[in-house]
Design a protein around this motif. Structure first.
Motif, PDB file in Angstrom:
ATOM      1  N   GLU A   1       0.836  -1.202   0.000  1.00 58.07           N
ATOM      2  CA  GLU A   1       0.000   0.000   0.000  1.00 58.07           C
ATOM      3  C   GLU A   1       0.869   1.249   0.000  1.00 58.07           C
ATOM      4  N   SER A   2       1.026   1.878  -1.117  1.00 56.78           N
ATOM      5  CA  SER A   2       1.976   2.977  -1.207  1.00 56.78           C
ATOM      6  C   SER A   2       1.297   4.334  -1.174  1.00 56.78           C
ATOM      7  N   VAL A   3       2.087   5.317  -0.826  1.00 52.53           N
ATOM      8  CA  VAL A   3       1.651   6.702  -0.935  1.00 52.53           C
ATOM      9  C   VAL A   3       2.374   7.265  -2.137  1.00 52.53           C
ATOM     10  N   GLN A   4       1.637   7.773  -3.093  1.00 55.07           N
ATOM     11  CA  GLN A   4       2.229   8.119  -4.374  1.00 55.07           C
ATOM     12  C   GLN A   4       3.386   9.104  -4.269  1.00 55.07           C
ATOM     13  N   LEU A   5       3.168  10.223  -3.564  1.00 60.41           N
ATOM     14  CA  LEU A   5       4.205  11.249  -3.503  1.00 60.41           C
ATOM     15  C   LEU A   5       5.468  10.715  -2.877  1.00 60.41           C
ATOM     16  N   ALA A   6       5.294   9.947  -1.827  1.00 64.01           N
ATOM     17  CA  ALA A   6       6.447   9.385  -1.148  1.00 64.01           C
ATOM     18  C   ALA A   6       7.183   8.468  -2.099  1.00 64.01           C
ATOM     19  N   LEU A   7       6.432   7.751  -2.888  1.00 66.59           N
ATOM     20  CA  LEU A   7       7.030   6.744  -3.757  1.00 66.59           C
ATOM     21  C   LEU A   7       7.884   7.357  -4.858  1.00 66.59           C
ATOM     22  N   GLU A   8       7.394   8.407  -5.498  1.00 72.69           N
ATOM     23  CA  GLU A   8       8.079   8.913  -6.678  1.00 72.69           C
ATOM     24  C   GLU A   8       9.543   9.245  -6.430  1.00 72.69           C
ATOM     25  N   ASN A   9       9.836   9.880  -5.273  1.00 71.55           N
ATOM     26  CA  ASN A   9      11.221  10.193  -4.961  1.00 71.55           C
ATOM     27  C   ASN A   9      11.984   8.982  -4.486  1.00 71.55           C
ATOM     28  N   ALA A  10      11.353   8.272  -3.584  1.00 74.52           N
ATOM     29  CA  ALA A  10      12.033   7.152  -2.949  1.00 74.52           C
ATOM     30  C   ALA A  10      12.481   6.142  -3.987  1.00 74.52           C
ATOM     31  N   ALA A  11      11.736   6.072  -5.083  1.00 70.24           N
ATOM     32  CA  ALA A  11      11.979   5.014  -6.051  1.00 70.24           C
ATOM     33  C   ALA A  11      13.274   5.191  -6.834  1.00 70.24           C
ATOM     34  N   LYS A  12      13.809   6.396  -6.855  1.00 70.84           N
ATOM     35  CA  LYS A  12      15.001   6.613  -7.683  1.00 70.84           C
ATOM     36  C   LYS A  12      16.169   5.732  -7.242  1.00 70.84           C
ATOM     37  N   GLY A  13      16.589   4.844  -8.109  1.00 74.91           N
ATOM     38  CA  GLY A  13      17.768   4.026  -7.843  1.00 74.91           C
ATOM     39  C   GLY A  13      17.524   2.852  -6.912  1.00 74.91           C
ATOM     40  N   VAL A  14      16.355   2.781  -6.300  1.00 76.52           N
ATOM     41  CA  VAL A  14      16.063   1.663  -5.400  1.00 76.52           C
ATOM     42  C   VAL A  14      15.041   0.765  -6.093  1.00 76.52           C
ATOM     43  N   THR A  15      15.217  -0.533  -5.970  1.00 76.21           N
ATOM     44  CA  THR A  15      14.230  -1.456  -6.512  1.00 76.21           C
ATOM     45  C   THR A  15      13.008  -1.438  -5.600  1.00 76.21           C
ATOM     46  N   CYS A  16      11.833  -1.244  -6.174  1.00 80.20           N
ATOM     47  CA  CYS A  16      10.632  -1.146  -5.344  1.00 80.20           C
ATOM     48  C   CYS A  16       9.608  -2.175  -5.781  1.00 80.20           C
ATOM     49  N   LEU A  17       9.081  -2.889  -4.816  1.00 81.07           N
ATOM     50  CA  LEU A  17       7.961  -3.794  -5.063  1.00 81.07           C
ATOM     51  C   LEU A  17       6.783  -3.227  -4.287  1.00 81.07           C
ATOM     52  N   VAL A  18       5.764  -2.809  -5.010  1.00 79.21           N
ATOM     53  CA  VAL A  18       4.689  -2.014  -4.438  1.00 79.21           C
ATOM     54  C   VAL A  18       3.357  -2.720  -4.611  1.00 79.21           C
ATOM     55  N   ILE A  19       2.536  -2.733  -3.590  1.00 77.70           N
ATOM     56  CA  ILE A  19       1.160  -3.201  -3.724  1.00 77.70           C
ATOM     57  C   ILE A  19       0.259  -1.989  -3.631  1.00 77.70           C
ATOM     58  N   ALA A  20      -0.659  -1.860  -4.562  1.00 80.95           N
ATOM     59  CA  ALA A  20      -1.519  -0.682  -4.556  1.00 80.95           C
ATOM     60  C   ALA A  20      -2.971  -1.079  -4.619  1.00 80.95           C
TER      61      ALA A  20
END
Ligand SMILES: Nc1ncnc2c1ncn2[C@@H]1O[C@H](COP(=O)(O)OP(=O)(O)OP(=O)(O)O)[C@@H](O)[C@H]1O
Ligand SMILES: [Mg+2]
Length: 222
Positions: free
Chosen positions: A157-176
């Motif tokens: 369960e992600s928060v979009q704004l938080a995700l956009e930055n955090a995702a740079k360079g990090v592998t993210c597995l997200v459930i939405a």
């Protein structure tokens, strides 16, 4: 493990490239959280295998794995302490610098909110983070995850704004559940009854006019 006779995932196979953001969507009970739990090695698959960089998950040292794969849940645990202490939680105090704390908060998109508080980073979170909204809590939990420089971030369960930055360079597995939060994901997997029924990015899946398309359409009209 409590119900070995019922298979939750069924010939499910997916590949995640380093640095990419992958989203899992699908009906309740389809197996999304199960996938994240398996990646964390909360339990092992009965058959099949999970590999990271080509090595079976079971060959990794568990504490090393847990440092590299950091989960952030929908209801993160915050402690009755300051925001600063909550972000730094579990780190060696010698490693904690203002630069790292603020850097992690900025990546998690919560810095501006924090400095708007009367006591800034020294503001207490309250018991179970009672002073904060769900989204703010999750961003502090994301800052706490990012300060550790994880290789893989697992967001149930992600928060979009938080995700956009955090995702740079990090592998993210997200459930939405809210599909608007994953439109920028590199690849979206639609899971139904433990199987992948559609895959592609947001636009590709819309063009298919299949299940994802219907799920999006339903959310817009709701
Ligand atoms: N501890 C457990 N013991 C037995 N069965 C379980 C357990 N946890 C989950 N399940 C079953 O596994 C299936 C998949 O559950 P999972 O939590 O992965 O679904 P999900 O896709 O994350 O659903 P949601 O969207 O509601 O979060 C469900 O049918 C559920 O009943
Ligand atoms: Mg779930």
């Amino acid at each position: 493990p409590t119900r070995p006779e019922s298979a939750i995932l069924n010939e499910l196979s997916l590949n995640i490239k380093a640095g990419k953001t992958i989203a899992l969507v699908g009906p309740s009970g389809s197996g999304k959280s199960t996938i994240i739990q398996l990646v964390q090695r909360l339990y092992d698959p009965v058959s099949g295998r999970i590999t990271v960089n080509g090595y079976d998950l079971r060959d990794y040292n568990l504490s090393y794995l847990r440092r590299k794969l950091v989960p952030v849940s929908q209801e993160p645990t915050l402690f009755d302490a300051t925001i600063w202490e909550n972000i730094a939680y579990g780190l060696d105090p010698l490693e904690v610098t203002q630069e790292r704390i603020v850097g992690a908060a900025k990546l998690a998109n919560i810095h501006d909110f924090i400095i708007s508080l009367p006591k800034g980073y020294n503001e207490p979170c309250g018991e179970f983070g009672a002073q904060l909204s769900g989204g703010q809590k999750q961003r502090i939990a994301i800052a706490r995850a990012l300060i550790r420089k994880p290789s893989i971030l697992l967001l149930d369960e992600s928060v979009q704004l938080a995700l956009e930055n955090a995702a740079k360079g990090v592998t993210c597995l997200v459930i939405a559940h809210r599909l608007s939060t994953i439109q920028n994901a590199d690849e979206i997997f639609v899971i139904v009854a433990g199987q992948i029924v559609e895959r592609g990015n947001h636009n590709q899946l819309l063009q298919r006019e299949g299940l994802y398309y219907n799920m999006c359409h339903r959310q817009i009209t709701e």
